[in-house]
Design a protein around this motif. Structure first.
Motif, PDB file in Angstrom:
ATOM      1  N   ILE A 295     -38.324  -6.592  15.084  1.00 16.15           N
ATOM      2  CA  ILE A 295     -38.872  -7.451  14.038  1.00 16.15           C
ATOM      3  C   ILE A 295     -38.440  -6.897  12.683  1.00 16.15           C
ATOM      4  O   ILE A 295     -38.560  -5.703  12.431  1.00 16.15           O
ATOM      5  CB  ILE A 295     -40.411  -7.507  14.119  1.00 16.15           C
ATOM      6  N   ARG A 296     -37.906  -7.809  11.851  1.00 15.10           N
ATOM      7  CA  ARG A 296     -37.510  -7.381  10.514  1.00 15.10           C
ATOM      8  C   ARG A 296     -38.165  -8.292   9.483  1.00 15.10           C
ATOM      9  O   ARG A 296     -38.406  -9.468   9.748  1.00 15.10           O
ATOM     10  CB  ARG A 296     -35.986  -7.467  10.353  1.00 15.10           C
ATOM     11  N   VAL A 297     -38.450  -7.722   8.319  1.00 11.03           N
ATOM     12  CA  VAL A 297     -38.987  -8.497   7.198  1.00 11.03           C
ATOM     13  C   VAL A 297     -37.994  -8.387   6.048  1.00 11.03           C
ATOM     14  O   VAL A 297     -37.588  -7.278   5.683  1.00 11.03           O
ATOM     15  CB  VAL A 297     -40.385  -7.982   6.783  1.00 11.03           C
ATOM     16  N   TRP A 298     -37.591  -9.557   5.530  1.00 11.01           N
ATOM     17  CA  TRP A 298     -36.612  -9.613   4.444  1.00 11.01           C
ATOM     18  C   TRP A 298     -37.252 -10.231   3.207  1.00 11.01           C
ATOM     19  O   TRP A 298     -37.984 -11.234   3.313  1.00 11.01           O
ATOM     20  CB  TRP A 298     -35.421 -10.498   4.838  1.00 11.01           C
ATOM     21  N   ALA A 299     -36.929  -9.660   2.050  1.00  8.86           N
ATOM     22  CA  ALA A 299     -37.401 -10.233   0.776  1.00  8.86           C
ATOM     23  C   ALA A 299     -36.537  -9.668  -0.339  1.00  8.86           C
ATOM     24  O   ALA A 299     -35.711  -8.777  -0.088  1.00  8.86           O
ATOM     25  CB  ALA A 299     -38.864  -9.876   0.551  1.00  8.86           C
ATOM     26  N   ASN A 300     -36.735 -10.178  -1.554  1.00  6.29           N
ATOM     27  CA  ASN A 300     -35.951  -9.636  -2.662  1.00  6.29           C
ATOM     28  C   ASN A 300     -36.194  -8.128  -2.741  1.00  6.29           C
ATOM     29  O   ASN A 300     -37.280  -7.642  -2.401  1.00  6.29           O
ATOM     30  CB  ASN A 300     -36.282 -10.382  -3.960  1.00  6.29           C
ATOM     31  N   LYS A 301     -35.171  -7.396  -3.167  1.00  8.08           N
ATOM     32  CA  LYS A 301     -35.188  -5.916  -3.093  1.00  8.08           C
ATOM     33  C   LYS A 301     -36.391  -5.303  -3.802  1.00  8.08           C
ATOM     34  O   LYS A 301     -36.992  -4.349  -3.316  1.00  8.08           O
ATOM     35  CB  LYS A 301     -33.891  -5.364  -3.679  1.00  8.08           C
ATOM     36  N   LYS A 302     -36.733  -5.865  -4.952  1.00  8.30           N
ATOM     37  CA  LYS A 302     -37.863  -5.326  -5.731  1.00  8.30           C
ATOM     38  C   LYS A 302     -39.150  -5.356  -4.903  1.00  8.30           C
ATOM     39  O   LYS A 302     -39.896  -4.398  -4.852  1.00  8.30           O
ATOM     40  CB  LYS A 302     -38.050  -6.173  -7.005  1.00  8.30           C
ATOM     41  N   ALA A 303     -39.368  -6.501  -4.254  1.00  2.00           N
ATOM     42  CA  ALA A 303     -40.591  -6.665  -3.464  1.00  2.00           C
ATOM     43  C   ALA A 303     -40.602  -5.704  -2.279  1.00  2.00           C
ATOM     44  O   ALA A 303     -41.640  -5.102  -1.967  1.00  2.00           O
ATOM     45  CB  ALA A 303     -40.700  -8.112  -2.979  1.00  2.00           C
TER      46      ALA A 303
ATOM     47  N   ASP B  59     -39.052  -2.830  -2.125  1.00  2.00           N
ATOM     48  CA  ASP B  59     -39.259  -1.480  -2.676  1.00  2.00           C
ATOM     49  C   ASP B  59     -40.731  -1.236  -3.005  1.00  2.00           C
ATOM     50  O   ASP B  59     -41.241  -0.129  -2.854  1.00  2.00           O
ATOM     51  CB  ASP B  59     -38.420  -1.282  -3.948  1.00  2.00           C
ATOM     52  N   LYS B  60     -41.425  -2.277  -3.463  1.00  2.00           N
ATOM     53  CA  LYS B  60     -42.842  -2.127  -3.814  1.00  2.00           C
ATOM     54  C   LYS B  60     -43.745  -2.196  -2.585  1.00  2.00           C
ATOM     55  O   LYS B  60     -44.964  -2.179  -2.706  1.00  2.00           O
ATOM     56  CB  LYS B  60     -43.246  -3.234  -4.798  1.00  2.00           C
ATOM     57  N   GLY B  61     -43.155  -2.367  -1.409  1.00  2.00           N
ATOM     58  CA  GLY B  61     -43.944  -2.380  -0.177  1.00  2.00           C
ATOM     59  C   GLY B  61     -44.644  -3.702   0.102  1.00  2.00           C
ATOM     60  O   GLY B  61     -45.561  -3.775   0.917  1.00  2.00           O
ATOM     61  N   LYS B  62     -44.185  -4.786  -0.569  1.00  2.00           N
ATOM     62  CA  LYS B  62     -44.892  -6.061  -0.417  1.00  2.00           C
ATOM     63  C   LYS B  62     -44.610  -6.773   0.910  1.00  2.00           C
ATOM     64  O   LYS B  62     -45.229  -7.800   1.212  1.00  2.00           O
ATOM     65  CB  LYS B  62     -44.555  -6.981  -1.587  1.00  2.00           C
ATOM     66  N   GLY B  63     -43.668  -6.242   1.681  1.00  2.00           N
ATOM     67  CA  GLY B  63     -43.412  -6.836   2.994  1.00  2.00           C
ATOM     68  C   GLY B  63     -44.112  -6.059   4.105  1.00  2.00           C
ATOM     69  O   GLY B  63     -44.147  -6.493   5.257  1.00  2.00           O
TER      70      GLY B  63
ATOM     71  N   GLN C  52     -47.577  -9.827   0.372  1.00  2.00           N
ATOM     72  CA  GLN C  52     -48.932  -9.406   0.003  1.00  2.00           C
ATOM     73  C   GLN C  52     -48.965  -7.889  -0.128  1.00  2.00           C
ATOM     74  O   GLN C  52     -48.207  -7.179   0.533  1.00  2.00           O
ATOM     75  CB  GLN C  52     -49.940  -9.859   1.062  1.00  2.00           C
ATOM     76  N   ASP C  53     -49.845  -7.454  -0.971  1.00  2.00           N
ATOM     77  CA  ASP C  53     -50.016  -6.022  -1.154  1.00  2.00           C
ATOM     78  C   ASP C  53     -51.213  -5.552  -0.327  1.00  2.00           C
ATOM     79  O   ASP C  53     -52.312  -6.090  -0.446  1.00  2.00           O
ATOM     80  CB  ASP C  53     -50.259  -5.721  -2.639  1.00  2.00           C
ATOM     81  N   LEU C  54     -50.932  -4.585   0.511  1.00  2.00           N
ATOM     82  CA  LEU C  54     -51.951  -4.094   1.442  1.00  2.00           C
ATOM     83  C   LEU C  54     -53.267  -3.763   0.733  1.00  2.00           C
ATOM     84  O   LEU C  54     -54.342  -4.059   1.229  1.00  2.00           O
ATOM     85  CB  LEU C  54     -51.390  -2.847   2.157  1.00  2.00           C
TER      86      LEU C  54
END
Ligand code: NAG
Ligand code: NAG
Ligand code: NAG
Ligand code: NAG
Ligand code: NAG
Ligand code: NAG
Length: 359
Positions: free
Chosen positions: A265-273, A275-279, A334-336
């Motif tokens: 399972i992989r989660v993809w998003a813009n790099k900034k997100a 890096d901020k752990g939003k995935g 989302q942010d944990l």
């Protein structure tokens, strides 16, 4: 009395005239009915293969598509974002016909020897093309042949086309977002309900499943994703046999995180997100959810990977493309620690729903 006799004569005459008229009408009607009947009897099958019908005829079954796309992430001189592509669809003839109807809309075709397509026979010669045209109302590319296709024979139909990566969120389209004040463009897809035909010519009905060999030509500093794993820099392993509406591909420069528990399972998003752990929250939840379904359905997840990707500005909450699920970025990331409980719950609800479409 004499008067009465005269009246009776007139009545008799009128009755006679009426009777004659009625008989003539009956004869005329029955003659025309008979003619109509014999016309119907002489008629072939109902015109199921006519290009004015919205449903495809049962004359052709697709087997595989080899489809190549080259999306341009920069505008051309006319400020249009275009993609070029070509497609070879292998199909079998299941009922004799001299007409090939294949869905296509909003694509401009390269003429090949003056036609919109090229036909090759795989079990013998193919009939030559008589006429090809686009039927806009029913969204078909129509290929009229000089002779019939043979039942049980296979053929290859090749097309070359240009389309626009518009902002419509239909077919192959573009999505725009900003990162560090820089505008970025990704090319992505939304094929449901009947939008695959806006990306490439295809038999765009859910029951007409086939294998898809996807190739994406893209710059080296971008990532290309599709339903299956990449098998080269630009090409992907063939998909399982599936419907056109589940096809997906994305060209972006996103980052990703992954787990490797059985299926990947992989989660993809813009790099900034990323890096901020939003995935992280989505990845943390997706893993046990998929494991739950495997146990619940007693079926192992059939693909080698399950990508979840956050698409900026996606109007749909999510779409269950097999192996490459697209999600609305604002709901998905989302942010944990900082997100509201309700938002996290909505995310888990959405991921559970999409992963349930696992086979
Ligand atoms: C489609 O692509 C696959 C993989 O590259 C190849 O093996 C196959 O021969 C191609 N089929 C057609 C009809 O071009
Ligand atoms: C399809 O397009 C790609 C990229 O332009 C090209 O490499 C390939 O040869 C084309 N396929 C056919 C069958 O022309
Ligand atoms: C086509 O193939 C089917 C299944 O193998 C067979 O039953 C049928 O007779 C074949 N039809 C023709 C016209 O060859
Ligand atoms: C398709 O052709 C039409 C008419 O020439 C043109 O207006 C349109 O921009 C073309 N679309 C693409 C995607 O090339
Ligand atoms: C990739 O590199 C090209 C050329 O260096 C550049 O113009 C483009 O913006 C880069 N694309 C991305 C998505 O970073
Ligand atoms: C799960 O599937 C396997 C293999 O298909 C079968 O042997 C087994 O009985 C199934 N288990 C349950 C609980 O249905």
């Amino acid at each position: 009395m004499g008067n009465a006799l005269h009246v009776r004569k007139r009545v008799a005459l009128a009755s006679l005239v009426t009777a004659v008229v009625v008989i003539v009408v009956i004869i005329a009607l029955s003659v025309s009915l008979t003619q109509e009947k014999s016309r119907n009897a002489g008629m072939a099958e109902p015109t199921v293969s006519a290009p004015d019908h919205y449903r495809l005829p049962d004359t052709i079954t697709p087997i595989s598509y080899n489809v190549t796309f080259w999306p341009r992430l920069e505008p051309d001189d006319n400020d249009l974002y275009l993609f070029t592509g070509n497609c070879t669809v292998v199909f079998k003839c299941t009922r004799e016909t001299d007409l090939i109807l294949i869905h296509s809309i909003e694509l401009n075709f390269t003429l090949l020897d003056g036609f919109h397509a090229r036909l090759t026979g795989l079990n013998g010669p193919a009939p030559s093309l008589k006429k090809t045209w686009l039927e806009d109302r029913t969204e078909y590319l129509v290929v009229q042949l000089d002779g019939p296709l043979q039942v049980n024979s296979s053929y290859e139909l090749f097309t070359e086309f240009v389309g626009e990566l518009s902002l419509t969120q239909q077919g192959f389209y573009r999505s725009v977002y900003t990162e560090d004040g820089v505008e970025k463009v990704i090319a992505t897809t939304q094929m449901q309900p009947t939008h695959a035909r806006k990306a490439f010519p295809c038999f765009d009905e859910p029951a007409l499943k086939a294998v898809f060999h996807v190739t994406l030509i893209h710059p080296q500093n971008t990532t290309a994703l599709s339903n299956s794993l990449a098998s080269g820099r630009t090409s992907f392993e063939p998909t399982k046999i599936m419907s056109t509406y589940l096809l997906a591909f994305v060209v972006c420069d996103f980052g990703h995180i992954k787990t490797e528990t059985g299926s990947s399972i992989r989660v993809w998003a813009n790099k900034k997100a990323i890096d901020k752990g939003k995935g992280n929250y989505a990845l943390e939840k997706a893993t046990p959810i998929l494991a739950f379904y495997e146990k619940y359905y007693n079926i192992s997840y059939p693909l080698k990977k399950s990508d979840q990707i956050a698409i900026p500005g996606f109007v749909f909450p999510a779409m269950e493309n097999w192996g490459l699920i697209t999600y609305r970025e604002s709901t998905f990331l989302q942010d944990l620690h900082e997100s509201f409980y309700e938002d996290k719950e909505m995310l888990v609800d959405m991921v559970s729903h999409e992963l349930a479409h696992m086979v």
